[in-house]
Scaffold this motif. Structure first.
Motif: not given
Length: 50
Positions: A31-50
């Motif tokens: 999941f983390t790998r797919l999320f990072k490929q599609r969003v260009e951020q890891s799930p944790n990075e996305y969670r913290m930056l948005n």
């Protein structure tokens, strides 16, 4: 599925692993790998930056 993941990532009561399992992933790393490929951020990075 990524849009659903983006919404669920903001449920701070759940870990990224729990969200991955809810979305049907056998391994949270996939999941983390797919999320990072599609969003260009890891799930944790996305969670913290948005």
């Amino acid at each position: 599925m990524i849009n659903v993941a983006k919404e669920r990532i903001f449920d701070y009561n759940k870990s990224v692993s729990e969200i991955a399992y809810e979305l049907g992933f056998k391994y949270p790393q996939h999941f983390t790998r797919l999320f990072k490929q599609r969003v260009e951020q890891s799930p944790n990075e996305y969670r913290m930056l948005n």
